[in-house]
Design an enzyme around this catalytic site. Sequence first.
Site, PDB file in Angstrom:
ATOM      1  N   ALA A 114      41.624  39.096  37.976  1.00 26.58           N
ATOM      2  CA  ALA A 114      42.990  38.601  38.081  1.00 26.58           C
ATOM      3  C   ALA A 114      43.046  37.294  37.307  1.00 26.58           C
ATOM      4  O   ALA A 114      42.015  36.635  37.100  1.00 26.58           O
ATOM      5  CB  ALA A 114      43.346  38.383  39.544  1.00 26.58           C
ATOM      6  N   GLY A 142      39.335  41.552  39.907  1.00 30.82           N
ATOM      7  CA  GLY A 142      40.437  42.513  39.836  1.00 30.82           C
ATOM      8  C   GLY A 142      40.217  43.579  38.771  1.00 30.82           C
ATOM      9  O   GLY A 142      40.755  44.685  38.879  1.00 30.82           O
ATOM     10  N   GLU A 179      38.136  46.103  40.406  1.00 32.00           N
ATOM     11  CA  GLU A 179      39.002  46.738  41.410  1.00 32.00           C
ATOM     12  C   GLU A 179      39.993  47.701  40.759  1.00 32.00           C
ATOM     13  O   GLU A 179      40.268  48.773  41.294  1.00 32.00           O
ATOM     14  CB  GLU A 179      39.718  45.654  42.222  1.00 32.00           C
ATOM     15  N   GLU A 233      34.643  36.851  42.953  1.00 31.21           N
ATOM     16  CA  GLU A 233      35.649  36.020  43.629  1.00 31.21           C
ATOM     17  C   GLU A 233      35.023  34.931  44.494  1.00 31.21           C
ATOM     18  O   GLU A 233      35.552  33.831  44.611  1.00 31.21           O
ATOM     19  CB  GLU A 233      36.563  36.898  44.507  1.00 31.21           C
TER      20      GLU A 233
HETATM   21  C1  HXC Z   1      42.182  33.827  33.288  1.00 25.39           C
HETATM   22  C2  HXC Z   1      40.365  34.167  31.927  1.00 25.39           C
HETATM   23  C3  HXC Z   1      39.749  34.963  32.897  1.00 25.39           C
HETATM   24  C4  HXC Z   1      40.439  35.189  34.123  1.00 25.39           C
HETATM   25  C5  HXC Z   1      38.440  34.842  31.194  1.00 25.39           C
HETATM   26  N1  HXC Z   1      39.519  34.121  30.897  1.00 25.39           N
HETATM   27  N2  HXC Z   1      38.538  35.372  32.419  1.00 25.39           N
HETATM   28  N3  HXC Z   1      41.572  33.607  32.115  1.00 25.39           N
HETATM   29  N4  HXC Z   1      41.645  34.600  34.267  1.00 25.39           N
HETATM   30  N5  HXC Z   1      39.963  35.957  35.103  1.00 25.39           N
HETATM   31  C6  HXC Z   1      39.776  33.364  29.658  1.00 25.39           C
HETATM   32  C7  HXC Z   1      38.928  32.122  29.580  1.00 25.39           C
HETATM   33  O1  HXC Z   1      39.516  31.084  30.324  1.00 25.39           O
HETATM   34  C8  HXC Z   1      38.937  31.870  28.097  1.00 25.39           C
HETATM   35  O2  HXC Z   1      40.158  31.276  27.742  1.00 25.39           O
HETATM   36  C9  HXC Z   1      38.932  33.276  27.497  1.00 25.39           C
HETATM   37  O3  HXC Z   1      39.394  34.134  28.536  1.00 25.39           O
HETATM   38  C10 HXC Z   1      37.540  33.726  27.095  1.00 25.39           C
HETATM   39  O4  HXC Z   1      36.671  33.579  28.202  1.00 25.39           O
HETATM   40  P1  HXC Z   1      35.276  32.805  28.138  1.00 25.39           P
HETATM   41  O5  HXC Z   1      34.939  32.390  29.528  1.00 25.39           O
HETATM   42  O6  HXC Z   1      35.310  31.750  27.075  1.00 25.39           O
HETATM   43  O7  HXC Z   1      34.307  33.994  27.637  1.00 25.39           O
HETATM   44  P2  HXC Z   1      32.737  34.135  27.899  1.00 25.39           P
HETATM   45  O8  HXC Z   1      32.061  32.789  27.788  1.00 25.39           O
HETATM   46  O9  HXC Z   1      32.303  35.243  27.022  1.00 25.39           O
HETATM   47  O10 HXC Z   1      32.603  34.568  29.429  1.00 25.39           O
HETATM   48  C11 HXC Z   1      33.129  35.820  29.851  1.00 25.39           C
HETATM   49  C12 HXC Z   1      33.220  35.857  31.413  1.00 25.39           C
HETATM   50  C13 HXC Z   1      34.007  34.609  31.890  1.00 25.39           C
HETATM   51  C14 HXC Z   1      31.821  35.851  32.015  1.00 25.39           C
HETATM   52  C15 HXC Z   1      33.912  37.151  31.779  1.00 25.39           C
HETATM   53  O11 HXC Z   1      35.235  34.530  31.174  1.00 25.39           O
HETATM   54  C16 HXC Z   1      34.343  34.642  33.357  1.00 25.39           C
HETATM   55  O12 HXC Z   1      33.490  34.369  34.218  1.00 25.39           O
HETATM   56  N6  HXC Z   1      35.616  34.917  33.692  1.00 25.39           N
HETATM   57  C17 HXC Z   1      36.111  34.882  35.037  1.00 25.39           C
HETATM   58  C18 HXC Z   1      35.613  36.055  35.808  1.00 25.39           C
HETATM   59  C19 HXC Z   1      36.102  36.019  37.250  1.00 25.39           C
HETATM   60  O13 HXC Z   1      35.770  35.088  38.006  1.00 25.39           O
HETATM   61  N7  HXC Z   1      36.890  37.010  37.639  1.00 25.39           N
HETATM   62  C20 HXC Z   1      37.438  37.085  38.979  1.00 25.39           C
HETATM   63  C21 HXC Z   1      38.794  36.466  38.988  1.00 25.39           C
HETATM   64  S1  HXC Z   1      39.454  36.461  40.621  1.00 25.39           S
HETATM   65  P3  HXC Z   1      40.216  29.917  26.866  1.00 25.39           P
HETATM   66  O14 HXC Z   1      41.689  29.593  26.855  1.00 25.39           O
HETATM   67  O15 HXC Z   1      39.352  28.926  27.557  1.00 25.39           O
HETATM   68  O16 HXC Z   1      39.670  30.354  25.547  1.00 25.39           O
HETATM   69  C22 HXC Z   1      39.989  37.999  40.881  1.00 25.39           C
HETATM   70  C23 HXC Z   1      40.602  38.250  42.217  1.00 25.39           C
HETATM   71  C24 HXC Z   1      41.212  39.635  42.289  1.00 25.39           C
HETATM   72  O17 HXC Z   1      39.900  38.846  40.065  1.00 25.39           O
HETATM   73  C25 HXC Z   1      41.736  39.965  43.611  1.00 25.39           C
HETATM   74  C26 HXC Z   1      42.881  39.223  44.109  1.00 25.39           C
HETATM   75  C27 HXC Z   1      43.849  38.678  43.132  1.00 25.39           C
END
Ligand code: HXC
Length: 257
Positions: A65, A108, A111, A131
């Site tokens: 998400a 998400g 999911e 998460e």
């Molecule tokens: C918003 C995101 C994002 C996310 C990545 N980006 N994931 N933006 N929401 N979930 C954005 C980053 O901020 C970045 O933007 C760009 O995408 C590229 O990501 P990087 O981190 O620079 O890439 P990399 O170093 O290759 O790492 C990839 C990754 C990492 C390991 C997937 O991006 C990551 O850990 N993302 C978050 C994963 C996460 O925690 N997901 C769960 C979310 S909570 P900029 O602008 O900086 O270039 C969830 C809850 C769901 O899903 C259920 C209830 C809602």
Amino acid sequence: MAYETLIVETHGPVGLIRLNRPQALNALNSTVLAELKLAYGAFHVDEAIGAIVLTGSEKAFAAGADIKEMQPLDFADVYKSDFISGWDEIAKARKPVIAAVSGFALGGGCELAMMCDFIIAADTAKFGQPEITLGIIPGMGGSQRLTRAVGKAKAMDLVLTGRMMDAAEAERSGLVSRVVPADKLIEEALAAAAKIASLSRPSVLMAKEAVSRALETSLEEGLRFERRLFHSLFATEDQKEGMAAFIEKRKPVFKNR
Ligand code: HXC
């Protein structure tokens, strides 16, 4: 129709939906949800479409998400709007949906893949429910669908630590149905969807309903439900045609009725 966050195509009887927010690794926000509902809706009313493939990019199916959209929200915001409940509609799609996952399927994203009927993974795929590392827990089914798919031990490991698992581990644990080379992912998923779309539509929809029911009810109720659906297919022209074609050693011509 032009979408902001999706690329939508048809490949014969298969609808292909690509998540397309490359700047955010396909993070799921309210626009993605609204557009997915529209795209699913259009494929569901289109008689020519028999199955759907949902995919992302090579680098990410979806990285979760959208954290930037969620960060400012407080309890009253998410509770009053029943935040993310809209995704339930995606999970209730009637036509079969195959998730074709390459790269990250996190939070998400994992999911959403699990809302599909089965997952074909590229050998580059990485699944996880991170998460917990953000101070929250899965909210779109991760604690429920993942546990049903892989069992308590693996689900607890993933949900409590937030670690990722690779495609091989995901296949071993039953989360994905097959792993294919990354450059063959779309081809394999489209071929599987085309096979499904070539079969009798009533039997495909009922097969999906029957398997889905297995996760929601007791064995006795599930068996009764299955048998009644099975019986009802003997009212279709396609059952007569399918069996006649087998006996006559020819290909069936299904009319989807
Ligand atoms: C918003 C995101 C994002 C996310 C990545 N980006 N994931 N933006 N929401 N979930 C954005 C980053 O901020 C970045 O933007 C760009 O995408 C590229 O990501 P990087 O981190 O620079 O890439 P990399 O170093 O290759 O790492 C990839 C990754 C990492 C390991 C997937 O991006 C990551 O850990 N993302 C978050 C994963 C996460 O925690 N997901 C769960 C979310 S909570 P900029 O602008 O900086 O270039 C969830 C809850 C769901 O899903 C259920 C209830 C809602």
